[in-house]
Design an enzyme around this catalytic site. Structure first.
Site, PDB file in Angstrom:
ATOM      1  N   ARG A   7       3.476   6.141  10.619  1.00 43.47           N
ATOM      2  CA  ARG A   7       4.645   6.042   9.731  1.00 43.47           C
ATOM      3  C   ARG A   7       5.663   7.137  10.051  1.00 43.47           C
ATOM      4  O   ARG A   7       6.876   6.927   9.948  1.00 43.47           O
ATOM      5  CB  ARG A   7       4.220   6.115   8.259  1.00 43.47           C
ATOM      6  N   SER A  34       7.864   8.149   1.459  1.00 42.32           N
ATOM      7  CA  SER A  34       6.516   7.875   1.972  1.00 42.32           C
ATOM      8  C   SER A  34       6.544   7.035   3.245  1.00 42.32           C
ATOM      9  O   SER A  34       5.750   7.247   4.164  1.00 42.32           O
ATOM     10  CB  SER A  34       5.681   7.159   0.902  1.00 42.32           C
ATOM     11  N   GLU A  55      10.030  -5.994  -4.521  1.00 45.55           N
ATOM     12  CA  GLU A  55       9.713  -6.339  -3.131  1.00 45.55           C
ATOM     13  C   GLU A  55      10.263  -7.703  -2.698  1.00 45.55           C
ATOM     14  O   GLU A  55      10.665  -7.882  -1.547  1.00 45.55           O
ATOM     15  CB  GLU A  55       8.197  -6.278  -2.912  1.00 45.55           C
ATOM     16  N   HIS A 106       1.116   2.616   5.036  1.00 50.82           N
ATOM     17  CA  HIS A 106      -0.001   2.819   4.106  1.00 50.82           C
ATOM     18  C   HIS A 106      -0.954   1.625   4.088  1.00 50.82           C
ATOM     19  O   HIS A 106      -1.438   1.206   3.036  1.00 50.82           O
ATOM     20  CB  HIS A 106       0.516   3.127   2.699  1.00 50.82           C
ATOM     21  N   ASP A 114      -5.417   6.750  -3.365  1.00 48.88           N
ATOM     22  CA  ASP A 114      -4.694   5.744  -4.146  1.00 48.88           C
ATOM     23  C   ASP A 114      -5.590   4.581  -4.563  1.00 48.88           C
ATOM     24  O   ASP A 114      -5.275   3.857  -5.497  1.00 48.88           O
ATOM     25  CB  ASP A 114      -3.492   5.217  -3.360  1.00 48.88           C
ATOM     26  N   ARG A 164      -0.922   5.702   6.980  1.00 46.62           N
ATOM     27  CA  ARG A 164      -0.556   6.943   6.297  1.00 46.62           C
ATOM     28  C   ARG A 164      -1.097   8.176   7.022  1.00 46.62           C
ATOM     29  O   ARG A 164      -0.420   9.199   7.130  1.00 46.62           O
ATOM     30  CB  ARG A 164      -1.125   6.927   4.869  1.00 46.62           C
TER      31      ARG A 164
END
Length: 312
Positions: A7, A34, A55, A106, A114, A164
């Site tokens: 990322r 992020s 989204e 992610h 998470d 991530r």
């Protein structure tokens, strides 16, 4: 060479791309810090669109920009891009075959703490099932940048799966990424390991340890899941007689399934799949989760030995 998350490489690649092409625009769903699209937003504020936590609108707006001649890169977490965005991706991106690039970060259980709600282990299966969609999973930062620069030249829907966690560098700056081509990283004749994403490094490490035991394993980085490189899979099946697939994704519908489809129809050999075995993830440190779900060098070694024993 320090470890870099795919990322992170994606965010830097977008800025480089933005300098070269004025038709590139970037959209995000309120997660730009992020997903690292925030770097593009700072550099090209008039070409960045934060769609908020919406989204479907993210993908829909990307479609509109594509029809206006822009090349939109739409980003959010993989769970939300492919889960909440599925209908729009299917009907508004892929059905009309629009030039939209969905770059989701992610992905997989390496999201860590998470937990299951954010750990997408189904996204490859979802995306590869849609007609016209190209599905890509880079293994390191170098391949990520090369991939982003390649897909901007490709006209059509693309899904890029990004992670991530920081991962080791596998390729050098001279690497040339090509859509639809698997890359043989190590040669061997006893078995073949086909891996994607962060599991490519684990596959390489497993092959090195197997080499010390006199077991020579071919290792392939299959960064294009769709269209998959049938030629190298069939060649490997013929040469080694056994295949182990490794992915940070469900064993249902992902890399392992794609490889099995090719093998079963063209040159049937044993295929053993390493991945998430039809369960949800859970909260934990990424390293702990990789061990919990068998995404380890040790498990790869064991599966390779099992495959070789079975073929004999």
């Amino acid at each position: 060479m320090s470890n870099i998350a795919t990322r992170e490489a994606y965010g830097k690649a977008l800025v480089k791309l933005g300098d070269l092409r004025g038709d590139v625009v970037v959209l995000d769903a309120d997660l730009s810090k992020s997903t690292k699209t925030s770097e593009f937003a700072k550099t090209f504020p008039t070409r960045f669109f934060n769609m908020g936590i919406a989204e479907q609108n993210l993908i829909g707006a990307a479609c509109g920009l594509a029809t206006a001649g822009k090349i939109p890169f739409a980003s959010t977490f993989a769970m939300f891009a492919t889960g909440r965005g599925f209908e729009i991706i299917r009907n508004s991106v892929c059905y009309p075959n629009l030039n939209v690039k969905i770059c989701a970060t992610h992905a997989g259980i390496s999201v860590g703490e998470d937990g299951a709600s954010h750990q997408s282990v189904e996204d490859i299966a979802i995306m590869r099932s849609i007609p016209n969609m190209t599905v890509l999973v880079p293994c390191d930062a170098i391949e990520t940048e090369k991939m982003i620069f390649e897909i901007v030249k490709y006209n059509g829907p693309v899904y890029v799966r990004l992670g991530r966690s920081a991962v080791p560098q596998i390729f050098g700056e001279d690497y040339d990424f090509e859509i639809g081509k698997g890359v043989i990283l190590r040669e061997g004749s006893d078995a073949t390991i086909i891996a994607c994403g962060m599991m490519v490094n684990e596959a390489i490490n497993a092959s090195k340890l197997l080499k010390e035991e006199g077991i020579n394993v071919r290792v392939i980085n299959m960064s294009t899941i769709k269209p998959i490189d049938k030629e190298v899979i069939i060649e490997s099946a013929k040469k080694t007689g056994a295949i182990v697939t490794v992915e940070e994704h469900s064993v249902i519908g992902g890399l392992g399934s794609a490889v099995s489809d090719v093998v079963s129809e063209n040159y049937p050999v044993l295929v053993k799949k390493i991945g998430i075995n039809d369960v949800f993830g859970q909260s934990g440190k990424p390293k702990q989760l990789m061990e919990e779900y068998g995404l380890t060098v040790e498990n790869i070694i064991n599966k390779v030995k099992e495959a070789i024993q079975t073929k004999q």
